[in-house]
Design a protein around this motif. Structure first.
Motif, PDB file in Angstrom:
ATOM      1  N   HIS A 119       0.885  -1.167   0.000  1.00  0.00           N
ATOM      2  CA  HIS A 119       0.000   0.000   0.000  1.00  0.00           C
ATOM      3  C   HIS A 119       0.921   1.214   0.000  1.00  0.00           C
ATOM      4  O   HIS A 119       1.787   1.343   0.873  1.00  0.00           O
ATOM      5  N   VAL A 120       0.758   2.086  -0.988  1.00  0.00           N
ATOM      6  CA  VAL A 120       1.595   3.272  -1.124  1.00  0.00           C
ATOM      7  C   VAL A 120       0.679   4.482  -1.218  1.00  0.00           C
ATOM      8  O   VAL A 120      -0.236   4.511  -2.045  1.00  0.00           O
ATOM      9  N   SER A 121       0.913   5.475  -0.341  1.00  0.00           N
ATOM     10  CA  SER A 121       0.056   6.660  -0.341  1.00  0.00           C
ATOM     11  C   SER A 121       0.812   7.876   0.169  1.00  0.00           C
ATOM     12  O   SER A 121       1.775   7.754   0.927  1.00  0.00           O
ATOM     13  N   TYR A 122       0.342   9.054  -0.254  1.00  0.00           N
ATOM     14  CA  TYR A 122       0.938  10.311   0.193  1.00  0.00           C
ATOM     15  C   TYR A 122       0.353  10.764   1.519  1.00  0.00           C
ATOM     16  O   TYR A 122      -0.805  10.488   1.832  1.00  0.00           O
ATOM     17  N   GLY A 123       1.161  11.489   2.285  1.00  0.00           N
ATOM     18  CA  GLY A 123       0.733  12.099   3.530  1.00  0.00           C
ATOM     19  C   GLY A 123       1.695  13.212   3.905  1.00  0.00           C
ATOM     20  O   GLY A 123       2.716  13.420   3.248  1.00  0.00           O
ATOM     21  N   GLN A 124       1.375  13.896   4.980  1.00  0.00           N
ATOM     22  CA  GLN A 124       2.231  14.983   5.454  1.00  0.00           C
ATOM     23  C   GLN A 124       3.408  14.471   6.281  1.00  0.00           C
ATOM     24  O   GLN A 124       4.417  15.145   6.415  1.00  0.00           O
ATOM     25  N   TYR A 125       3.245  13.268   6.851  1.00  0.00           N
ATOM     26  CA  TYR A 125       4.285  12.687   7.704  1.00  0.00           C
ATOM     27  C   TYR A 125       4.155  11.175   7.659  1.00  0.00           C
ATOM     28  O   TYR A 125       3.161  10.632   7.167  1.00  0.00           O
ATOM     29  N   LEU A 126       5.150  10.491   8.180  1.00  0.00           N
ATOM     30  CA  LEU A 126       5.158   9.032   8.245  1.00  0.00           C
ATOM     31  C   LEU A 126       4.421   8.586   9.502  1.00  0.00           C
ATOM     32  O   LEU A 126       4.717   9.072  10.589  1.00  0.00           O
TER      33      LEU A 126
ATOM     34  N   THR B 120       3.955   0.678   2.578  1.00  0.00           N
ATOM     35  CA  THR B 120       3.770  -0.478   3.446  1.00  0.00           C
ATOM     36  C   THR B 120       3.908  -1.716   2.579  1.00  0.00           C
ATOM     37  O   THR B 120       3.143  -1.908   1.637  1.00  0.00           O
ATOM     38  N   VAL B 121       4.918  -2.530   2.896  1.00  0.00           N
ATOM     39  CA  VAL B 121       5.163  -3.764   2.163  1.00  0.00           C
ATOM     40  C   VAL B 121       4.587  -4.903   2.990  1.00  0.00           C
ATOM     41  O   VAL B 121       4.849  -4.995   4.191  1.00  0.00           O
ATOM     42  N   ASN B 122       3.822  -5.771   2.377  1.00  0.00           N
ATOM     43  CA  ASN B 122       3.162  -6.860   3.101  1.00  0.00           C
ATOM     44  C   ASN B 122       4.104  -8.038   3.314  1.00  0.00           C
ATOM     45  O   ASN B 122       3.746  -9.192   3.088  1.00  0.00           O
ATOM     46  N   ASN B 123       5.320  -7.724   3.755  1.00  0.00           N
ATOM     47  CA  ASN B 123       6.353  -8.712   4.082  1.00  0.00           C
ATOM     48  C   ASN B 123       7.088  -8.220   5.319  1.00  0.00           C
ATOM     49  O   ASN B 123       7.294  -7.015   5.471  1.00  0.00           O
TER      50      ASN B 123
ATOM     51  N   ILE C 279       8.027   1.813   5.185  1.00  0.00           N
ATOM     52  CA  ILE C 279       9.147   2.642   4.751  1.00  0.00           C
ATOM     53  C   ILE C 279       8.584   4.012   4.420  1.00  0.00           C
ATOM     54  O   ILE C 279       7.552   4.130   3.746  1.00  0.00           O
ATOM     55  N   GLY C 280       9.254   5.043   4.899  1.00  0.00           N
ATOM     56  CA  GLY C 280       8.860   6.412   4.584  1.00  0.00           C
ATOM     57  C   GLY C 280       9.802   6.986   3.545  1.00  0.00           C
ATOM     58  O   GLY C 280      11.021   6.832   3.651  1.00  0.00           O
ATOM     59  N   LEU C 281       9.235   7.634   2.553  1.00  0.00           N
ATOM     60  CA  LEU C 281      10.032   8.241   1.495  1.00  0.00           C
ATOM     61  C   LEU C 281       9.686   9.723   1.436  1.00  0.00           C
ATOM     62  O   LEU C 281       8.602  10.103   0.988  1.00  0.00           O
ATOM     63  N   GLY C 282      10.598  10.555   1.932  1.00  0.00           N
ATOM     64  CA  GLY C 282      10.408  11.998   1.849  1.00  0.00           C
ATOM     65  C   GLY C 282      10.712  12.449   0.429  1.00  0.00           C
ATOM     66  O   GLY C 282      11.762  12.130  -0.115  1.00  0.00           O
ATOM     67  N   VAL C 283       9.761  13.150  -0.181  1.00  0.00           N
ATOM     68  CA  VAL C 283       9.927  13.652  -1.549  1.00  0.00           C
ATOM     69  C   VAL C 283       9.703  15.162  -1.545  1.00  0.00           C
ATOM     70  O   VAL C 283       9.077  15.699  -0.630  1.00  0.00           O
ATOM     71  N   ARG C 284      10.186  15.839  -2.570  1.00  0.00           N
ATOM     72  CA  ARG C 284      10.129  17.304  -2.562  1.00  0.00           C
ATOM     73  C   ARG C 284       8.718  17.857  -2.709  1.00  0.00           C
ATOM     74  O   ARG C 284       8.432  18.960  -2.258  1.00  0.00           O
ATOM     75  N   ALA C 285       7.800  17.104  -3.331  1.00  0.00           N
ATOM     76  CA  ALA C 285       6.414  17.545  -3.535  1.00  0.00           C
ATOM     77  C   ALA C 285       5.563  16.335  -3.880  1.00  0.00           C
ATOM     78  O   ALA C 285       6.088  15.249  -4.109  1.00  0.00           O
TER      79      ALA C 285
END
Length: 179
Positions: A74-81, A101-104, A147-153
């Motif tokens: 499950h991969v989604s955008y948010g303001q924080y992890l 979120t990896v289901n492993n 896993i959290g991935l900080g991106v520029r936008a």
């Protein structure tokens, strides 16, 4: 003669209409991805063994290596992890956070760690990447690894699974450099 004149008038009129139409922008690098949530699969016992990143001409890439099948994601955008279990929020560098979120799990069936990063707050050095700002592990909780991935936008992304080499597989998350 009249028919030739009419043909020329129609041709010139069609040309002027085409010039007056607004130009539509082509997708960046031909990418037609979106930024809405992506979800697939179920929980699977194969453990995560590594997290890698890479840079491409049109996007930055995150790869999660699994010693077996990727159960799902499950991969989604948010303001924080959002940390699993506690629900606590963790700020990451960048304008948005892509929560993956990896289901492993990151451990084997005996709870021995199969992926134990030296620094969970800096899984990979992404300095100099066009889109990525920070890669963070929030750990495994009830068989799911976050896993959290900080991106520029908030940018377009895609998610897919690759099989191999051998019996392993990889979860791939690509984030475009721009819209």
């Amino acid at each position: 003669m009249r028919r030739a004149f009419l043909s020329v008038v129609l041709l010139v009129s069609a040309f002027l209409v085409v010039l007056a139409l607004p130009a539509t922008a082509a997708p960046y690098c031909g990418l037609v991805w979106g930024s809405l949530d992506e979800t697939a699969g179920d929980v699977w016992p194969s453990p995560i063994v590594d997290v890698r990143t890479g840079q491409h001409a049109c996007y930055d890439r995150l790869v999660v290596d699994v010693a077996g099948d990727v159960g799902g994601y499950h991969v989604s955008y948010g303001q924080y992890l959002v940390n699993p279990g506690s629900g606590e929020a963790t700020d990451l560098r960048g304008g948005m956070v892509l929560q993956i979120t990896v289901n492993n799990p990151a451990h084997d069936e005996n709870y021995n760690l199969t992926y134990n990063p030296a620094n969970p707050l800096e899984l990979r050095n992404v300095a100099g990447y066009r889109t990525f700002r920070q890669v963070v592990s929030a750990g495994t909780y009830e068989g799911y690894t976050t896993i959290g991935l900080g991106v520029r936008a908030r940018l377009p992304f895609r998610v897919f699974v690759l099989d191999g080499p051998g019996t392993s597989s990889r979860l791939v998350v690509d984030v475009a450099h721009r819209w």
